[in-house]
Design a protein around this motif. Structure first.
Motif, PDB file in Angstrom:
ATOM      1  N   HIS A   9       0.824  -1.219   0.000  1.00 42.21           N
ATOM      2  CA  HIS A   9       0.000   0.000   0.000  1.00 42.21           C
ATOM      3  C   HIS A   9       0.857   1.269   0.000  1.00 42.21           C
ATOM      4  O   HIS A   9       2.018   1.225  -0.359  1.00 42.21           O
ATOM      5  CB  HIS A   9      -0.995  -0.020   1.168  1.00 42.21           C
ATOM      6  CG  HIS A   9      -1.801  -1.272   1.186  1.00 42.21           C
ATOM      7  ND1 HIS A   9      -2.879  -1.474   0.369  1.00 42.21           N
ATOM      8  CD2 HIS A   9      -1.638  -2.427   1.885  1.00 42.21           C
ATOM      9  CE1 HIS A   9      -3.357  -2.689   0.584  1.00 42.21           C
ATOM     10  NE2 HIS A   9      -2.633  -3.285   1.491  1.00 42.21           N
ATOM     11  N   GLU A  32      -2.295  -0.067   8.259  1.00 46.36           N
ATOM     12  CA  GLU A  32      -1.462  -1.114   7.680  1.00 46.36           C
ATOM     13  C   GLU A  32      -0.201  -0.509   7.059  1.00 46.36           C
ATOM     14  O   GLU A  32       0.913  -0.987   7.288  1.00 46.36           O
ATOM     15  CB  GLU A  32      -2.265  -1.868   6.619  1.00 46.36           C
ATOM     16  CG  GLU A  32      -1.489  -2.974   5.934  1.00 46.36           C
ATOM     17  CD  GLU A  32      -2.315  -3.686   4.877  1.00 46.36           C
ATOM     18  OE1 GLU A  32      -3.442  -3.244   4.616  1.00 46.36           O
ATOM     19  OE2 GLU A  32      -1.812  -4.673   4.315  1.00 46.36           O
ATOM     20  N   HIS A  80       2.350  -7.089   4.335  1.00 50.18           N
ATOM     21  CA  HIS A  80       0.978  -6.612   4.543  1.00 50.18           C
ATOM     22  C   HIS A  80       0.506  -7.000   5.928  1.00 50.18           C
ATOM     23  O   HIS A  80       1.130  -7.816   6.618  1.00 50.18           O
ATOM     24  CB  HIS A  80       0.026  -7.238   3.510  1.00 50.18           C
ATOM     25  CG  HIS A  80       0.145  -6.634   2.154  1.00 50.18           C
ATOM     26  ND1 HIS A  80      -0.765  -5.758   1.636  1.00 50.18           N
ATOM     27  CD2 HIS A  80       1.117  -6.779   1.218  1.00 50.18           C
ATOM     28  CE1 HIS A  80      -0.378  -5.378   0.426  1.00 50.18           C
ATOM     29  NE2 HIS A  80       0.760  -5.991   0.151  1.00 50.18           N
ATOM     30  N   LEU A  81      -0.643  -6.417   6.323  1.00 52.78           N
ATOM     31  CA  LEU A  81      -1.334  -6.811   7.541  1.00 52.78           C
ATOM     32  C   LEU A  81      -2.773  -7.116   7.167  1.00 52.78           C
ATOM     33  O   LEU A  81      -3.300  -6.594   6.188  1.00 52.78           O
ATOM     34  CB  LEU A  81      -1.288  -5.692   8.586  1.00 52.78           C
ATOM     35  CG  LEU A  81       0.109  -5.252   9.021  1.00 52.78           C
ATOM     36  CD1 LEU A  81       0.009  -4.073   9.978  1.00 52.78           C
ATOM     37  CD2 LEU A  81       0.864  -6.403   9.670  1.00 52.78           C
TER      38      LEU A  81
HETATM   39 ZN   LIG Z   1      -2.573  -5.109   2.393  1.00 57.58          ZN
END
Ligand SMILES: [Zn+2]
Length: 252
Positions: A9, A32, A80-81
């Motif tokens: 992101h 995130e 990522h989260l």
């Molecule tokens: Zn993500």
């Protein structure tokens, strides 16, 4: 040995030059994007301390440029989260639905270290069409995407603690994978005084045309990256291969 870490992101720029910013999942007082940025900083420092060469990619780069940056890397990890309903918690590592056996082994190393360090529930290595690791060149031997924890299920302080633990766990996982594959993190320190041995030909990547479909470019479904990635891909690969890729993509 070279590692590419990709920050999930954040800012992006498409091939047409349009830009935007995307925070990813929202946590409680953090996001995130904020957390995986911290994670990438910690992990890259620890990896360099161990002798690895590290590239950190932020999606401000165009898709095509990301492919160029990842060239020469042995492994690629997209950070990522997760987020769901504010309650669900756990760790999972994703590979593409058509990912290779090597992707799966690599992902399992990272998952094992994440689970033993964060002590959250083990949600396994999953195959998903969600994140195609497009843009990752064929010379990269393994690629995966870590969802270390659910950012919406913890307060900001706990999130940061998990972020720091996840960075260390991912580094350990990469290190254990490298050792298991006989990959030396440090390139030879200095030219040997003895006659230079004839370099053995580097093993040619044994990727089949099917697997090239997995690793050629990168996009996240639903993000503006998608159209740019498809257009880019169409110019890069034979039309038959592209048609097959598009067919699989539509099935996801
Ligand atoms: Zn993500």
């Amino acid at each position: 040995m070279k590692v590419t870490l990709e920050v999930g992101h954040g800012p992006y720029r498409d091939r047409d030059g349009s830009t935007g910013f995307e925070e990813g999942a929202n946590g409680r007082g953090t996001t995130e994007y904020k957390e995986v940025t911290v994670m990438a900083n910690i992990a890259s420092r620890l990896l360099r301390d161990k002798g690895y060469e590290v590239d950190v990619l932020d999606p401000m780069d165009t898709l095509e440029a990301m492919g160029e940056y990842a060239r020469g890397s042995d492994v690629f990890v997209s950070l990522h989260l997760n987020a769901f309903n504010g309650v669900t918690q756990g760790t999972e590592v994703l590979i593409h639905r058509n990912g290779t056996a090597e992707d799966e082994k690599f992902a399992q190393f990272l998952l094992d270290d994440l689970v033993s360090t964060l002590r959250l529930s083990d949600r396994g290595v999953k195959r998903q069409g969600l994140a195609v690791l497009l843009g990752v060149p064929l010379s990269v031997r393994a690629a995966c995407l870590t969802e270390s924890y659910f950012v919406d299920a913890v307060d900001a302080a706990t999130a940061r603690r998990y972020t720091e633990q996840a960075a260390r766990a991912i580094v350990n996982g990469i290190d254990r994978y490298a050792i298991s594959r006989g990959l030396n993190p440090k390139p030879p320190a200095s030219p040997s005084p003895t006659p230079t041995p004839i370099p053995s030909p580097s093993p040619s990547p044994s990727f089949s045309e099917t697997l090239t479909l997995v690793n050629v470019a990168k996009f996240y479904k639903g993000l503006p990256h998608q159209n740019a990635a498809l257009e880019w891909l169409q110019q890069k690969i034979p039309s038959e291969t592209f048609a097959e890729f598009a067919r699989r993509w539509r099935q996801q």
